[in-house]
Design a protein around this motif. Sequence first.
Motif, PDB file in Angstrom:
ATOM      1  N   ALA A  89       0.832  -1.204   0.000  1.00  0.00           N
ATOM      2  CA  ALA A  89       0.000   0.000   0.000  1.00  0.00           C
ATOM      3  C   ALA A  89       0.867   1.256   0.000  1.00  0.00           C
ATOM      4  CB  ALA A  89      -0.936   0.000   1.203  1.00  0.00           C
ATOM      5  N   GLU A  90       1.976   1.231   0.742  1.00  0.00           N
ATOM      6  CA  GLU A  90       2.909   2.367   0.758  1.00  0.00           C
ATOM      7  C   GLU A  90       3.503   2.614  -0.621  1.00  0.00           C
ATOM      8  OE1 GLU A  90       5.738   1.263   3.753  1.00  0.00           O
ATOM      9  OE2 GLU A  90       4.316   1.622   5.394  1.00  0.00           O
ATOM     10  N   ASN A  91       3.478   1.600  -1.455  1.00  0.00           N
ATOM     11  CA  ASN A  91       4.011   1.708  -2.822  1.00  0.00           C
ATOM     12  C   ASN A  91       2.901   1.773  -3.865  1.00  0.00           C
ATOM     13  OD1 ASN A  91       7.128   1.419  -2.762  1.00  0.00           O
ATOM     14  ND2 ASN A  91       6.382  -0.002  -1.216  1.00  0.00           N
ATOM     15  N   GLY A  92       1.691   2.096  -3.420  1.00  0.00           N
ATOM     16  CA  GLY A  92       0.580   2.317  -4.339  1.00  0.00           C
ATOM     17  C   GLY A  92      -0.115   1.074  -4.859  1.00  0.00           C
ATOM     18  N   VAL A  93       0.086  -0.066  -4.208  1.00  0.00           N
ATOM     19  CA  VAL A  93      -0.528  -1.310  -4.653  1.00  0.00           C
ATOM     20  C   VAL A  93      -1.618  -1.709  -3.650  1.00  0.00           C
ATOM     21  CG1 VAL A  93      -0.155  -3.740  -5.219  1.00  0.00           C
ATOM     22  CG2 VAL A  93       1.631  -2.060  -5.717  1.00  0.00           C
ATOM     23  N   THR A  94      -2.844  -1.835  -4.141  1.00  0.00           N
ATOM     24  CA  THR A  94      -3.959  -2.237  -3.288  1.00  0.00           C
ATOM     25  C   THR A  94      -4.076  -3.757  -3.301  1.00  0.00           C
ATOM     26  OG1 THR A  94      -5.115  -0.199  -3.822  1.00  0.00           O
ATOM     27  CG2 THR A  94      -6.438  -1.993  -2.897  1.00  0.00           C
ATOM     28  N   THR A  95      -4.117  -4.324  -2.104  1.00  0.00           N
ATOM     29  CA  THR A  95      -4.233  -5.777  -1.950  1.00  0.00           C
ATOM     30  C   THR A  95      -5.180  -6.080  -0.796  1.00  0.00           C
ATOM     31  OG1 THR A  95      -2.339  -5.825  -0.457  1.00  0.00           O
ATOM     32  CG2 THR A  95      -1.880  -6.237  -2.783  1.00  0.00           C
ATOM     33  N   ALA A  96      -5.483  -7.339  -0.637  1.00  0.00           N
ATOM     34  CA  ALA A  96      -6.269  -7.814   0.500  1.00  0.00           C
ATOM     35  C   ALA A  96      -5.482  -8.928   1.167  1.00  0.00           C
ATOM     36  CB  ALA A  96      -7.626  -8.332   0.035  1.00  0.00           C
ATOM     37  N   THR A  97      -5.841  -9.239   2.404  1.00  0.00           N
ATOM     38  CA  THR A  97      -5.222 -10.338   3.132  1.00  0.00           C
ATOM     39  C   THR A  97      -6.297 -11.355   3.508  1.00  0.00           C
ATOM     40  OG1 THR A  97      -3.785 -10.918   5.001  1.00  0.00           O
ATOM     41  CG2 THR A  97      -5.405  -9.182   5.387  1.00  0.00           C
ATOM     42  N   LEU A  98      -5.887 -12.573   3.714  1.00  0.00           N
ATOM     43  CA  LEU A  98      -6.811 -13.635   4.102  1.00  0.00           C
ATOM     44  C   LEU A  98      -6.924 -13.668   5.624  1.00  0.00           C
ATOM     45  CD1 LEU A  98      -8.546 -16.112   3.292  1.00  0.00           C
ATOM     46  CD2 LEU A  98      -6.456 -17.482   3.491  1.00  0.00           C
ATOM     47  N   SER A  99      -8.110 -13.428   6.157  1.00  0.00           N
ATOM     48  CA  SER A  99      -8.319 -13.458   7.614  1.00  0.00           C
ATOM     49  C   SER A  99      -7.936 -14.821   8.170  1.00  0.00           C
ATOM     50  CB  SER A  99      -9.785 -13.187   7.951  1.00  0.00           C
ATOM     51  OG  SER A  99     -10.131 -11.880   7.623  1.00  0.00           O
ATOM     52  N   GLY A 100      -7.003 -14.815   9.108  1.00  0.00           N
ATOM     53  CA  GLY A 100      -6.593 -16.064   9.732  1.00  0.00           C
ATOM     54  C   GLY A 100      -5.591 -16.868   8.942  1.00  0.00           C
ATOM     55  N   GLY A 101      -5.267 -16.435   7.735  1.00  0.00           N
ATOM     56  CA  GLY A 101      -4.244 -17.088   6.927  1.00  0.00           C
ATOM     57  C   GLY A 101      -4.559 -18.523   6.543  1.00  0.00           C
ATOM     58  N   THR A 102      -3.502 -19.252   6.188  1.00  0.00           N
ATOM     59  CA  THR A 102      -3.689 -20.639   5.768  1.00  0.00           C
ATOM     60  C   THR A 102      -4.166 -21.521   6.919  1.00  0.00           C
ATOM     61  OG1 THR A 102      -1.344 -21.095   6.140  1.00  0.00           O
ATOM     62  CG2 THR A 102      -1.996 -20.556   3.886  1.00  0.00           C
ATOM     63  N   GLY A 103      -3.907 -21.094   8.149  1.00  0.00           N
ATOM     64  CA  GLY A 103      -4.412 -21.833   9.300  1.00  0.00           C
ATOM     65  C   GLY A 103      -5.930 -21.845   9.315  1.00  0.00           C
ATOM     66  N   ALA A 104      -6.542 -20.677   9.091  1.00  0.00           N
ATOM     67  CA  ALA A 104      -8.006 -20.590   9.042  1.00  0.00           C
ATOM     68  C   ALA A 104      -8.545 -21.320   7.822  1.00  0.00           C
ATOM     69  CB  ALA A 104      -8.452 -19.124   9.029  1.00  0.00           C
ATOM     70  N   TRP A 105      -7.842 -21.214   6.703  1.00  0.00           N
ATOM     71  CA  TRP A 105      -8.233 -21.886   5.461  1.00  0.00           C
ATOM     72  C   TRP A 105      -8.338 -23.394   5.696  1.00  0.00           C
ATOM     73  CZ3 TRP A 105      -9.537 -20.155   0.582  1.00  0.00           C
ATOM     74  CH2 TRP A 105      -9.479 -21.081  -0.464  1.00  0.00           C
ATOM     75  N   ALA A 106      -7.288 -23.969   6.286  1.00  0.00           N
ATOM     76  CA  ALA A 106      -7.278 -25.405   6.551  1.00  0.00           C
ATOM     77  C   ALA A 106      -8.315 -25.790   7.609  1.00  0.00           C
ATOM     78  CB  ALA A 106      -5.880 -25.841   6.998  1.00  0.00           C
ATOM     79  N   ALA A 107      -8.488 -24.941   8.629  1.00  0.00           N
ATOM     80  CA  ALA A 107      -9.462 -25.223   9.686  1.00  0.00           C
ATOM     81  C   ALA A 107     -10.890 -25.264   9.145  1.00  0.00           C
ATOM     82  CB  ALA A 107      -9.357 -24.172  10.799  1.00  0.00           C
ATOM     83  N   GLU A 108     -11.152 -24.529   8.073  1.00  0.00           N
ATOM     84  CA  GLU A 108     -12.468 -24.539   7.436  1.00  0.00           C
ATOM     85  C   GLU A 108     -12.644 -25.747   6.514  1.00  0.00           C
ATOM     86  OE1 GLU A 108     -15.165 -22.450   7.778  1.00  0.00           O
ATOM     87  OE2 GLU A 108     -14.080 -21.555   9.458  1.00  0.00           O
ATOM     88  N   GLY A 109     -11.596 -26.560   6.396  1.00  0.00           N
ATOM     89  CA  GLY A 109     -11.680 -27.775   5.587  1.00  0.00           C
ATOM     90  C   GLY A 109     -11.326 -27.586   4.121  1.00  0.00           C
ATOM     91  N   HIS A 110     -10.787 -26.411   3.780  1.00  0.00           N
ATOM     92  CA  HIS A 110     -10.395 -26.163   2.389  1.00  0.00           C
ATOM     93  C   HIS A 110      -9.044 -26.821   2.100  1.00  0.00           C
ATOM     94  CE1 HIS A 110     -13.771 -23.517   2.391  1.00  0.00           C
ATOM     95  NE2 HIS A 110     -13.179 -22.555   3.081  1.00  0.00           N
ATOM     96  N   ASP A 111      -8.866 -27.253   0.869  1.00  0.00           N
ATOM     97  CA  ASP A 111      -7.643 -27.956   0.473  1.00  0.00           C
ATOM     98  C   ASP A 111      -6.434 -27.038   0.469  1.00  0.00           C
ATOM     99  OD1 ASP A 111      -8.884 -30.383   0.088  1.00  0.00           O
ATOM    100  OD2 ASP A 111      -9.244 -30.054  -2.045  1.00  0.00           O
ATOM    101  N   LEU A 112      -5.311 -27.614   0.880  1.00  0.00           N
ATOM    102  CA  LEU A 112      -4.011 -26.973   0.732  1.00  0.00           C
ATOM    103  C   LEU A 112      -3.230 -27.794  -0.285  1.00  0.00           C
ATOM    104  CD1 LEU A 112      -3.048 -26.191   4.444  1.00  0.00           C
ATOM    105  CD2 LEU A 112      -3.773 -24.569   2.694  1.00  0.00           C
ATOM    106  N   HIS A 113      -2.590 -27.128  -1.206  1.00  0.00           N
ATOM    107  CA  HIS A 113      -1.793 -27.810  -2.219  1.00  0.00           C
ATOM    108  C   HIS A 113      -0.328 -27.824  -1.805  1.00  0.00           C
ATOM    109  CE1 HIS A 113      -4.845 -27.337  -5.725  1.00  0.00           C
ATOM    110  NE2 HIS A 113      -5.410 -27.748  -4.623  1.00  0.00           N
ATOM    111  N   ARG A 114       0.398 -28.801  -2.310  1.00  0.00           N
ATOM    112  CA  ARG A 114       1.830 -28.919  -2.059  1.00  0.00           C
ATOM    113  C   ARG A 114       2.542 -29.039  -3.398  1.00  0.00           C
ATOM    114  NH1 ARG A 114      -0.857 -30.660   1.989  1.00  0.00           N
ATOM    115  NH2 ARG A 114      -0.154 -30.508   4.112  1.00  0.00           N
TER     116      ARG A 114
END
Length: 191
Positions: free
Chosen positions: A80-105
């Motif tokens: 954002a300090e460099n003018g790029v708008t992004t979003a973040t994932l609440s809780g990260g990959t930990g929350a993603w996996a806890a919700e039962g969503h697949d993680l790839h390797r």
Amino acid sequence: MTTPIALGTDEARSRLHELTVIDVRTPGEYAGGHLPGALNIPLDRIQHALPDIRRASERGDVLVVCASGARSGNACRILAENGVTTATLSGGTGAWAAEGHDLHRPKGTSRATWGMERQVRLTAGTVVLLGLLLGLLFHPAFQLLSAGIAAGLVFSAVTNTCGMAAVLAKLPYNRPRAADLDDTLAALRNR
């Protein structure tokens, strides 16, 4: 400084096909499991990748992820300090996996490196224990090692940063090879 936009796991999953996902964890953590289609650009390499991330954000939304949301939040602020708008994932990959969503390797991954939080806990615990034992067996001044780690952990919690993690991230198994980062940036350019 503004707080980055946060997407919940369900919203991110439903929009995954339209997002450019950048995982800012170490390569070892990334290899342990990442969101489908995520590209690995470690947090300490974000500045290097800034031009490519900026171009990607001009073509569509960019989602930045890490294990819990702390590093991705830091990456979003840097961007954002460099003018790029992004979003973040609440809780990260930990929350993603806890919700039962697949993680790839990545293909060919035989074992995963420990997550950064686990590496920090092991290192901090080892140094504290070593300081206490050396203080009891040899000289009480060695207990300053334990006090230093305790002070560092308090500072880390208050500032939501971690100097020990920054040092551990520089170890060879936590670093991308230059060719890997170049391949990742090429993939980012071709999206």
